[in-house]
Write a protein that holds these residues in place. Structure first.
Motif, PDB file in Angstrom:
ATOM      1  N   ILE A   8      53.341 -36.535  40.314  1.00 17.95           N
ATOM      2  CA  ILE A   8      52.793 -35.959  38.705  1.00 17.95           C
ATOM      3  C   ILE A   8      53.421 -35.286  38.106  1.00 17.95           C
ATOM      4  O   ILE A   8      52.644 -33.831  37.852  1.00 17.95           O
ATOM      5  CB  ILE A   8      51.326 -36.633  38.588  1.00 17.95           C
ATOM      6  CG1 ILE A   8      51.192 -37.956  38.977  1.00 17.95           C
ATOM      7  CG2 ILE A   8      50.898 -36.783  37.048  1.00 17.95           C
ATOM      8  CD1 ILE A   8      49.671 -38.273  39.365  1.00 17.95           C
ATOM      9  N   ASP A   9      54.388 -35.024  36.913  1.00 21.66           N
ATOM     10  CA  ASP A   9      54.340 -33.802  36.394  1.00 21.66           C
ATOM     11  C   ASP A   9      54.551 -32.238  37.043  1.00 21.66           C
ATOM     12  O   ASP A   9      54.646 -31.555  36.098  1.00 21.66           O
ATOM     13  CB  ASP A   9      53.185 -33.862  35.204  1.00 21.66           C
ATOM     14  CG  ASP A   9      53.458 -35.129  34.056  1.00 21.66           C
ATOM     15  OD1 ASP A   9      54.414 -35.497  34.234  1.00 21.66           O
ATOM     16  OD2 ASP A   9      51.953 -35.147  33.540  1.00 21.66           O
ATOM     17  N   VAL A  53      57.186 -38.600  38.824  1.00 21.00           N
ATOM     18  CA  VAL A  53      56.067 -39.600  37.671  1.00 21.00           C
ATOM     19  C   VAL A  53      56.603 -37.783  36.674  1.00 21.00           C
ATOM     20  O   VAL A  53      56.242 -37.137  36.430  1.00 21.00           O
ATOM     21  CB  VAL A  53      55.181 -39.113  37.929  1.00 21.00           C
ATOM     22  CG1 VAL A  53      54.164 -39.976  36.110  1.00 21.00           C
ATOM     23  CG2 VAL A  53      54.510 -40.230  38.212  1.00 21.00           C
ATOM     24  N   HIS A  55      56.622 -36.203  32.640  1.00 16.79           N
ATOM     25  CA  HIS A  55      55.951 -36.285  31.089  1.00 16.79           C
ATOM     26  C   HIS A  55      57.284 -36.026  30.170  1.00 16.79           C
ATOM     27  O   HIS A  55      57.586 -35.472  30.006  1.00 16.79           O
ATOM     28  CB  HIS A  55      54.543 -35.351  30.625  1.00 16.79           C
ATOM     29  CG  HIS A  55      54.379 -36.144  30.131  1.00 16.79           C
ATOM     30  ND1 HIS A  55      52.685 -36.602  29.387  1.00 16.79           N
ATOM     31  CD2 HIS A  55      54.769 -35.659  28.570  1.00 16.79           C
ATOM     32  CE1 HIS A  55      53.132 -36.798  28.692  1.00 16.79           C
ATOM     33  NE2 HIS A  55      53.437 -35.722  28.027  1.00 16.79           N
ATOM     34  N   LYS A  87      56.782 -40.922  31.523  1.00 16.39           N
ATOM     35  CA  LYS A  87      55.277 -41.610  30.503  1.00 16.39           C
ATOM     36  C   LYS A  87      55.245 -40.456  29.524  1.00 16.39           C
ATOM     37  O   LYS A  87      56.266 -39.815  29.717  1.00 16.39           O
ATOM     38  CB  LYS A  87      54.253 -40.814  31.830  1.00 16.39           C
ATOM     39  CG  LYS A  87      54.215 -40.094  31.701  1.00 16.39           C
ATOM     40  CD  LYS A  87      52.937 -40.050  33.062  1.00 16.39           C
ATOM     41  CE  LYS A  87      52.160 -38.136  33.239  1.00 16.39           C
ATOM     42  NZ  LYS A  87      52.172 -37.613  32.182  1.00 16.39           N
ATOM     43  N   SER A  92      49.731 -42.576  34.009  1.00 13.06           N
ATOM     44  CA  SER A  92      50.864 -42.118  34.650  1.00 13.06           C
ATOM     45  C   SER A  92      51.087 -44.078  35.011  1.00 13.06           C
ATOM     46  O   SER A  92      52.294 -44.910  34.924  1.00 13.06           O
ATOM     47  CB  SER A  92      51.386 -41.982  36.374  1.00 13.06           C
ATOM     48  OG  SER A  92      51.050 -40.844  36.276  1.00 13.06           O
ATOM     49  N   VAL A 112      47.985 -39.089  46.405  1.00 12.55           N
ATOM     50  CA  VAL A 112      48.596 -38.570  44.671  1.00 12.55           C
ATOM     51  C   VAL A 112      48.688 -36.985  44.652  1.00 12.55           C
ATOM     52  O   VAL A 112      48.094 -36.223  45.164  1.00 12.55           O
ATOM     53  CB  VAL A 112      47.275 -38.816  43.579  1.00 12.55           C
ATOM     54  CG1 VAL A 112      48.082 -38.266  42.272  1.00 12.55           C
ATOM     55  CG2 VAL A 112      47.935 -40.085  43.679  1.00 12.55           C
ATOM     56  N   GLY A 114      49.992 -33.038  42.268  1.00 10.21           N
ATOM     57  CA  GLY A 114      50.771 -32.876  41.112  1.00 10.21           C
ATOM     58  C   GLY A 114      49.832 -31.949  39.971  1.00 10.21           C
ATOM     59  O   GLY A 114      49.212 -31.537  40.168  1.00 10.21           O
ATOM     60  N   CYS A 120      46.143 -35.398  34.035  1.00 10.31           N
ATOM     61  CA  CYS A 120      46.969 -36.784  34.399  1.00 10.31           C
ATOM     62  C   CYS A 120      46.901 -37.084  35.999  1.00 10.31           C
ATOM     63  O   CYS A 120      46.366 -37.878  36.098  1.00 10.31           O
ATOM     64  CB  CYS A 120      48.472 -36.524  34.747  1.00 10.31           C
ATOM     65  SG  CYS A 120      48.865 -36.034  32.383  1.00 10.31           S
ATOM     66  N   VAL A 121      46.128 -35.999  36.652  1.00  9.51           N
ATOM     67  CA  VAL A 121      46.078 -36.009  38.005  1.00  9.51           C
ATOM     68  C   VAL A 121      45.213 -37.174  38.107  1.00  9.51           C
ATOM     69  O   VAL A 121      45.070 -38.098  38.946  1.00  9.51           O
ATOM     70  CB  VAL A 121      45.700 -35.331  38.622  1.00  9.51           C
ATOM     71  CG1 VAL A 121      45.801 -35.514  40.526  1.00  9.51           C
ATOM     72  CG2 VAL A 121      47.439 -34.611  38.729  1.00  9.51           C
ATOM     73  N   THR A 124      45.013 -40.366  36.574  1.00 13.90           N
ATOM     74  CA  THR A 124      46.090 -41.518  37.312  1.00 13.90           C
ATOM     75  C   THR A 124      44.948 -42.058  37.791  1.00 13.90           C
ATOM     76  O   THR A 124      45.270 -42.931  39.025  1.00 13.90           O
ATOM     77  CB  THR A 124      47.435 -40.634  38.067  1.00 13.90           C
ATOM     78  OG1 THR A 124      48.085 -40.957  36.196  1.00 13.90           O
ATOM     79  CG2 THR A 124      48.599 -41.909  38.638  1.00 13.90           C
ATOM     80  N   HIS A 142      47.740 -29.980  43.716  1.00 16.61           N
ATOM     81  CA  HIS A 142      47.445 -30.704  43.269  1.00 16.61           C
ATOM     82  C   HIS A 142      47.007 -28.982  42.134  1.00 16.61           C
ATOM     83  O   HIS A 142      45.679 -27.869  42.986  1.00 16.61           O
ATOM     84  CB  HIS A 142      46.708 -32.013  42.164  1.00 16.61           C
ATOM     85  CG  HIS A 142      45.336 -31.580  42.744  1.00 16.61           C
ATOM     86  ND1 HIS A 142      44.337 -30.710  41.857  1.00 16.61           N
ATOM     87  CD2 HIS A 142      44.657 -31.831  43.532  1.00 16.61           C
ATOM     88  CE1 HIS A 142      42.581 -31.410  42.106  1.00 16.61           C
ATOM     89  NE2 HIS A 142      43.241 -31.415  43.633  1.00 16.61           N
TER      90      HIS A 142
END
Length: 190
Positions: A8-9, A53, A55, A87, A92, A112, A114, A120-121, A124, A142
């Motif tokens: 993520i991101d 993912v 942003h 996103k 997400s 997961v 990020g 966001c973490v 999501t 993360h």
């Protein structure tokens, strides 16, 4: 249960904000990216799908679409065949095709990693569980920025503790360090 690695991101401008930044924040960002790159390599060896993912920020945002800050960090070993889900919100899954991408891959378990931990973490992970996915949040893969009231170390530790065991029905979040995430050849994470 088929697993997917969801990143993520992790974008070039994610921590680019005006003001001073403690060196520890950027050092942690470097360490997290290195762990994510290793997880990407491990996932590929086990034929586990890797999903990025990204942003999409509005004009003037540090993640404005098409700007250098918007680009996914180049040191994550991204391959041409990796899915990229775009996103515009902290979740997400919100108004994205993430669920369709996961269904296409047959994924029921998400690993997961990020940024940003508390936005966001966290969002999501919680949403994934409410949608029926089991989640492994990688405790040391993360990160975020200091918030003013809390340091990055405090925020990450808090969320690792808070999310470990969070459930919705039979789906649950488990938090474990990267060294304990093993992608089996069958596409599962142990």
């Amino acid at each position: 249960m088929t697993t997917a690695l969801v990143i993520i991101d992790v974008q070039a401008g994610i921590l680019n904000k005006p003001g001073e930044r403690r060196p520890a924040v950027l050092e942690r960002f470097d360490a997290v990216r290195a762990r994510i790159a290793q997880l990407v390599d491990d996932a590929r060896r086990a034929n586990v799908p890797v999903i990025f993912v990204q942003h999409d920020g509005v004009p003037g945002h540090r993640l404005e679409v098409g700007t250098p800050g918007w680009e996914i960090c180049g040191d994550l070993n991204r391959a041409d065949g990796d899915a990229v889900v775009r996103k515009t919100a902290g979740d997400s899954f919100h108004d994205t095709n993430l669920q369709a991408v996961l269904a296409q891959q047959g994924a029921k378990h998400l690993v997961v990693v990020g940024l940003m931990t508390q936005y966001c973490v966290d969002t999501t992970c919680r949403r994934a569980v409410s949608l029926g996915y089991d989640v492994t949040l990688v405790a040391d893969a993360h990160t975020t920025d200091d918030s003013g009231a809390l340091t990055v170390e405090q925020i990450v530790a808090h969320h690792n503790t808070l999310l470990d065991g969070f459930d919705a029905g039979p789906a649950v979040i488990s938090v474990r360090p990267a060294k304990d995430v093993i992608f089996a050849k069958s596409g599962e994470a142990a």
